[in-house]
Design a protein around this motif. Structure first.
Motif, PDB file in Angstrom:
ATOM      1  N   ARG A   1      -0.252  16.267 -12.304  1.00 17.03           N
ATOM      2  CA  ARG A   1      -1.517  16.960 -12.533  1.00 17.03           C
ATOM      3  C   ARG A   1      -1.544  18.315 -11.834  1.00 17.03           C
ATOM      4  NH1 ARG A   1      -6.524  13.902 -10.195  1.00 17.03           N
ATOM      5  NH2 ARG A   1      -5.364  12.188 -11.180  1.00 17.03           N
ATOM      6  N   LEU A   2      -0.854  18.427 -10.683  1.00 18.72           N
ATOM      7  CA  LEU A   2      -0.779  19.685  -9.941  1.00 18.72           C
ATOM      8  C   LEU A   2       0.420  20.533 -10.353  1.00 18.72           C
ATOM      9  CD1 LEU A   2      -1.612  18.354  -6.364  1.00 18.72           C
ATOM     10  CD2 LEU A   2      -3.176  19.382  -8.011  1.00 18.72           C
ATOM     11  N   HIS A   3       1.178  20.087 -11.347  1.00 18.55           N
ATOM     12  CA  HIS A   3       2.361  20.813 -11.839  1.00 18.55           C
ATOM     13  C   HIS A   3       3.394  21.014 -10.726  1.00 18.55           C
ATOM     14  CE1 HIS A   3       0.133  21.641 -15.518  1.00 18.55           C
ATOM     15  NE2 HIS A   3      -0.868  22.064 -14.771  1.00 18.55           N
ATOM     16  N   ILE A   4       3.605  19.967  -9.926  1.00 14.66           N
ATOM     17  CA  ILE A   4       4.581  20.010  -8.829  1.00 14.66           C
ATOM     18  C   ILE A   4       5.639  18.951  -9.095  1.00 14.66           C
ATOM     19  CG2 ILE A   4       4.929  19.747  -6.349  1.00 14.66           C
ATOM     20  CD1 ILE A   4       2.042  20.557  -5.938  1.00 14.66           C
ATOM     21  N   PRO A   5       6.925  19.295  -9.087  1.00 10.18           N
ATOM     22  CA  PRO A   5       7.970  18.281  -9.259  1.00 10.18           C
ATOM     23  C   PRO A   5       7.906  17.251  -8.141  1.00 10.18           C
ATOM     24  CG  PRO A   5       8.867  20.491  -9.515  1.00 10.18           C
ATOM     25  CD  PRO A   5       7.473  20.657  -8.991  1.00 10.18           C
ATOM     26  N   PRO A   6       7.937  15.962  -8.459  1.00 14.05           N
ATOM     27  CA  PRO A   6       7.808  14.940  -7.403  1.00 14.05           C
ATOM     28  C   PRO A   6       8.903  15.012  -6.363  1.00 14.05           C
ATOM     29  CG  PRO A   6       7.497  13.985  -9.586  1.00 14.05           C
ATOM     30  CD  PRO A   6       7.996  15.387  -9.794  1.00 14.05           C
ATOM     31  N   GLU A   7      10.134  15.391  -6.749  1.00  9.03           N
ATOM     32  CA  GLU A   7      11.231  15.352  -5.793  1.00  9.03           C
ATOM     33  C   GLU A   7      11.072  16.387  -4.681  1.00  9.03           C
ATOM     34  OE1 GLU A   7      12.360  17.780  -9.398  1.00  9.03           O
ATOM     35  OE2 GLU A   7      11.569  15.792  -9.000  1.00  9.03           O
TER      36      GLU A   7
ATOM     37  N   MET B   1       0.821  -1.217   0.000  1.00  9.50           N
ATOM     38  CA  MET B   1       0.000   0.000   0.000  1.00  9.50           C
ATOM     39  C   MET B   1       0.856   1.270   0.000  1.00  9.50           C
ATOM     40  SD  MET B   1      -3.331  -0.849   2.369  1.00  9.50           S
ATOM     41  CE  MET B   1      -3.871   0.831   2.217  1.00  9.50           C
ATOM     42  N   PRO B   2       1.869   1.404   0.903  1.00  2.67           N
ATOM     43  CA  PRO B   2       2.701   2.619   0.829  1.00  2.67           C
ATOM     44  C   PRO B   2       3.446   2.753  -0.489  1.00  2.67           C
ATOM     45  CG  PRO B   2       2.975   1.524   2.944  1.00  2.67           C
ATOM     46  CD  PRO B   2       2.212   0.588   2.076  1.00  2.67           C
ATOM     47  N   ARG B   3       3.951   1.622  -1.026  1.00  2.11           N
ATOM     48  CA  ARG B   3       4.676   1.703  -2.279  1.00  2.11           C
ATOM     49  C   ARG B   3       3.755   2.080  -3.435  1.00  2.11           C
ATOM     50  NH1 ARG B   3       7.413  -3.679  -4.221  1.00  2.11           N
ATOM     51  NH2 ARG B   3       7.779  -3.762  -1.966  1.00  2.11           N
ATOM     52  N   GLY B   4       2.549   1.507  -3.460  1.00  2.00           N
ATOM     53  CA  GLY B   4       1.609   1.848  -4.523  1.00  2.00           C
ATOM     54  C   GLY B   4       1.120   3.284  -4.425  1.00  2.00           C
ATOM     55  N   LEU B   5       0.856   3.746  -3.186  1.00  2.00           N
ATOM     56  CA  LEU B   5       0.411   5.124  -3.006  1.00  2.00           C
ATOM     57  C   LEU B   5       1.507   6.104  -3.408  1.00  2.00           C
ATOM     58  CD1 LEU B   5      -1.731   7.099  -2.045  1.00  2.00           C
ATOM     59  CD2 LEU B   5      -0.816   6.865   0.270  1.00  2.00           C
ATOM     60  N   LYS B   6       2.739   5.788  -3.071  1.00  2.00           N
ATOM     61  CA  LYS B   6       3.856   6.649  -3.462  1.00  2.00           C
ATOM     62  C   LYS B   6       3.976   6.720  -4.975  1.00  2.00           C
ATOM     63  CE  LYS B   6       8.864   7.105  -3.030  1.00  2.00           C
ATOM     64  NZ  LYS B   6      10.108   6.526  -2.459  1.00  2.00           N
ATOM     65  N   SER B   7       3.819   5.582  -5.643  1.00  2.00           N
ATOM     66  CA  SER B   7       3.880   5.574  -7.103  1.00  2.00           C
ATOM     67  C   SER B   7       2.742   6.387  -7.710  1.00  2.00           C
ATOM     68  CB  SER B   7       3.836   4.139  -7.615  1.00  2.00           C
ATOM     69  OG  SER B   7       3.814   4.112  -9.028  1.00  2.00           O
ATOM     70  N   PHE B   8       1.544   6.297  -7.117  1.00  2.00           N
ATOM     71  CA  PHE B   8       0.410   7.065  -7.615  1.00  2.00           C
ATOM     72  C   PHE B   8       0.649   8.567  -7.473  1.00  2.00           C
ATOM     73  CE2 PHE B   8      -3.483   9.337  -6.301  1.00  2.00           C
ATOM     74  CZ  PHE B   8      -4.179   9.297  -7.512  1.00  2.00           C
ATOM     75  N   ILE B   9       1.190   8.989  -6.321  1.00  2.00           N
ATOM     76  CA  ILE B   9       1.450  10.413  -6.101  1.00  2.00           C
ATOM     77  C   ILE B   9       2.531  10.919  -7.053  1.00  2.00           C
ATOM     78  CG2 ILE B   9       2.284  12.099  -4.431  1.00  2.00           C
ATOM     79  CD1 ILE B   9       0.964  10.486  -2.254  1.00  2.00           C
ATOM     80  N   GLU B  10       3.585  10.120  -7.247  1.00  2.00           N
ATOM     81  CA  GLU B  10       4.688  10.548  -8.109  1.00  2.00           C
ATOM     82  C   GLU B  10       4.279  10.628  -9.570  1.00  2.00           C
ATOM     83  OE1 GLU B  10       7.820   7.800  -7.452  1.00  2.00           O
ATOM     84  OE2 GLU B  10       8.642   8.893  -5.738  1.00  2.00           O
ATOM     85  N   GLU B  11       3.585   9.611 -10.077  1.00  2.00           N
ATOM     86  CA  GLU B  11       3.340   9.484 -11.506  1.00  2.00           C
ATOM     87  C   GLU B  11       2.029  10.118 -11.960  1.00  2.00           C
ATOM     88  OE1 GLU B  11       3.546   5.344 -12.358  1.00  2.00           O
ATOM     89  OE2 GLU B  11       5.620   5.119 -11.638  1.00  2.00           O
ATOM     90  N   LYS B  12       1.035  10.215 -11.075  1.00  2.00           N
ATOM     91  CA  LYS B  12      -0.281  10.697 -11.490  1.00  2.00           C
ATOM     92  C   LYS B  12      -0.660  12.040 -10.868  1.00  2.00           C
ATOM     93  CE  LYS B  12      -1.178   6.899 -13.821  1.00  2.00           C
ATOM     94  NZ  LYS B  12      -1.308   6.875 -15.291  1.00  2.00           N
ATOM     95  N   LEU B  13      -0.571  12.123  -9.530  1.00  2.00           N
ATOM     96  CA  LEU B  13      -1.133  13.274  -8.839  1.00  2.00           C
ATOM     97  C   LEU B  13      -0.268  14.518  -8.982  1.00  2.00           C
ATOM     98  CD1 LEU B  13      -3.325  14.422  -7.054  1.00  2.00           C
ATOM     99  CD2 LEU B  13      -2.082  13.598  -5.060  1.00  2.00           C
ATOM    100  N   LEU B  14       1.033  14.418  -8.683  1.00  2.00           N
ATOM    101  CA  LEU B  14       1.897  15.598  -8.718  1.00  2.00           C
ATOM    102  C   LEU B  14       2.028  16.198 -10.113  1.00  2.00           C
ATOM    103  CD1 LEU B  14       4.699  14.653  -6.176  1.00  2.00           C
ATOM    104  CD2 LEU B  14       2.614  15.959  -5.824  1.00  2.00           C
TER     105      LEU B  14
END
Length: 342
Positions: free
Chosen positions: A104-110, A89-102
Motif C-alpha cells: 500500500r505504501l509502494h515499498i518493496p518488502p525486502e 503474533m510476530p509471525r502474523g504481524l510480519k505477514s501483515f506488513i509484507e502482504e498488506k501494508l508495504l
C-alpha cells in the motif's frame, strides 16, 4: 581519531555516565531527522495499531477460541499464551506488513524486513540565466543599438539534497525524463550508496514537472510518427481500433514480405489508410469550409506574388478574411447567434 577538544569532552561525558548509572549512551547514528522508518508514517502506524487490536494475528483460531472459553488446562493455557506472544503474533504481524501494508505504501518488502532504513531525499530544479549578452557593439552614427531582450543563455540545474549528498547537475537545453533517469542511474545512486552504505533506501521527493514525464521506447505516440514509412521514427508496439463493434489489432510495422518497406515503421499515412479514417474524416468537412480555405490559400499566393514579406502578406489576407465592427460596445445579432451555438 577524535577531534582534540570535542573528543576529550565526549570521553569525559561517557565516563561520567558510566560512573553514575553504569550505562554508556547510545549512538544517534542513523537517527537523523531525514531518516525515517515505516512507523514514521502516521497512516502505517494507525494500520499496525488497528491490526494488533484485532485477532488477525491468530494462526490457530479454534485453539484461540478454546482458550477464551476457559476450556484449557492451566498449564496448557500458559504454554499457548507464551506461543501466541513469542510466535503467532510476530509471525502474523510480519505477514501483515509484507502482504498488506508495504504494497500500500509502494515499498518493496525486502528493504525494510532486513533492517533497511529510509532516507528522505529532496529534489528540485531551477533555471539560471547566464547574462552572457554582448556589452559592447559597433553602431553607425545616428542609429540606436538593438539588443536582445533576453537575459542570456539558460542553464537548467537539477539538484538532490539529503543528509550527506548534494550537488547540482547542469544541462544546456530542455531537461527531460531521459536526462533525469540518466542522472539518477549514473550519479545519484552511486553517491548515495557511498555516503550511506548498505541497509539504506532512498525515498526521493520529486516535484511535479512535465520534464520528468517519460514514455517507453515503443509507446504509441502520434507526435513521434512520420508521415511516410521508415526514417527516424520509433518502432511502436501494436495498436488497436474498433471496426463494426470488433476490436482489431493493428501492427505498426510492415511485415517482412512487404514489397517496398519490409520490417519498417508504417508512418501516419499508412496507419490512417488501414483504419479507413481518412475518407471518413474528409467527408465530415463541409464543402463551404473547404472553399473558404481554398480562397484563403489563393489570397496568400497573390500576396506573395506582389513580393510582400510574411508579415505584410498576413495583413493583406486578414483584410479579406477578418470582419470589423465599428459600432461601440455592440455586437451584431448574427454574431451573437453564432456565439450562442458555440
Amino acid at each position: 581519531m577524535f577531534a582534540p577538544n570535542w573528543g576529550s569532552r565526549l570521553v569525559q561525558n561517557w565516563v561520567h555516565d558510566w560512573v553514575s548509572v553504569r550505562q554508556l549512551p547510545q549512538s544517534n547514528r542513523g537517527r537523523h531527522s531525514k531518516i525515517n522508518s515505516v512507523l514514521s508514517d502516521p497512516t502505517a502506524r494507525e494500520a499496525i495499531q488497528t491490526y494488533l487490536r484485532s485477532h488477525k494475528w491468530a494462526i490457530n483460531p479454534p485453539k484461540l477460541e478454546k482458550l477464551m472459553k476457559g476450556e484449557m488446562l492451566p498449564v496448557e493455557a500458559a504454554e499457548y499464551c507464551r506461543e501466541i506472544e513469542h510466535d503467532e503474533m510476530p509471525r502474523g504481524l510480519k505477514s501483515f506488513i509484507e502482504e498488506k501494508l508495504l504494497p500500500r505504501l509502494h515499498i518493496p518488502p525486502e528493504t525494510l524486513l532486513h533492517g533497511s532504513k529510509l532516507v528522505l531525499v529532496a529534489h528540485d530544479e531551477m533555471v539560471a540565466q547566464a547574462h552572457d549578452g554582448l556589452r559592447y557593439t559597433w553602431v553607425l552614427n545616428g542609429e540606436q543599438p538593438l539588443r536582445k531582450k533576453g537575459v542570456g543563455r539558460g542553464l537548467h540545474q537539477s539538484d538532490f539534497i539529503c543528509s550527506t549528498v548534494g550537488w547540482l547537475e547542469e544541462a544546456s537545453g530542455m531537461w527531460n525524463g531521459e536526462l533525469f533517469a540518466k542522472q539518477l542511474e549514473e550519479k545519484f545512486f552511486p553517491a548515495f550508496a557511498a555516503a550511506h552504505g548498505p541497509g539504506h533506501t532512498a525515498v526521493i521527493l520529486v516535484d511535479n514537472s512535465q520534464g520528468h514525464a517519460s514514455y517507453a521506447s515503443d509507446a504509441l505516440r502520434a507526435s513521434a510518427m512520420n508521415l511516410k514509412p521508415g526514417g527516424k521514427q520509433p518502432r511502436m508496439h501494436p495498436g488497436w481500433y474498433i471496426r463494426d463493434g470488433i476490436k482489431v489489432v493493428q501492427s505498426m510495422v510492415f511485415p517482412l514480405d512487404h514489397h517496398t518497406h519490409p520490417n519498417q515503421p508504417k508512418g501516419m499515412k499508412a496507419i490512417l489508410q488501414e483504419r479507413e479514417n481518412m475518407p471518413k474524416a474528409l467527408r465530415s468537412v463541409p464543402v463551404d469550409l473547404i472553399r473558404k480555405w481554398e480562397h484563403r490559400s489563393w489570397r496568400f499566393i497573390d500576396a506573395y506574388s506582389e513580393n510582400l514579406d510574411a508579415t505584410d502578406a498576413l495583413y493583406k489576407v486578414k483584410a479579406f478574411s477578418s470582419r470589423k465592427y465599428k459600432s461601440h460596445r455592440r455586437n451584431p445579432e448574427q454574431l451573437a447567434q453564432a456565439m450562442d451555438e458555440i
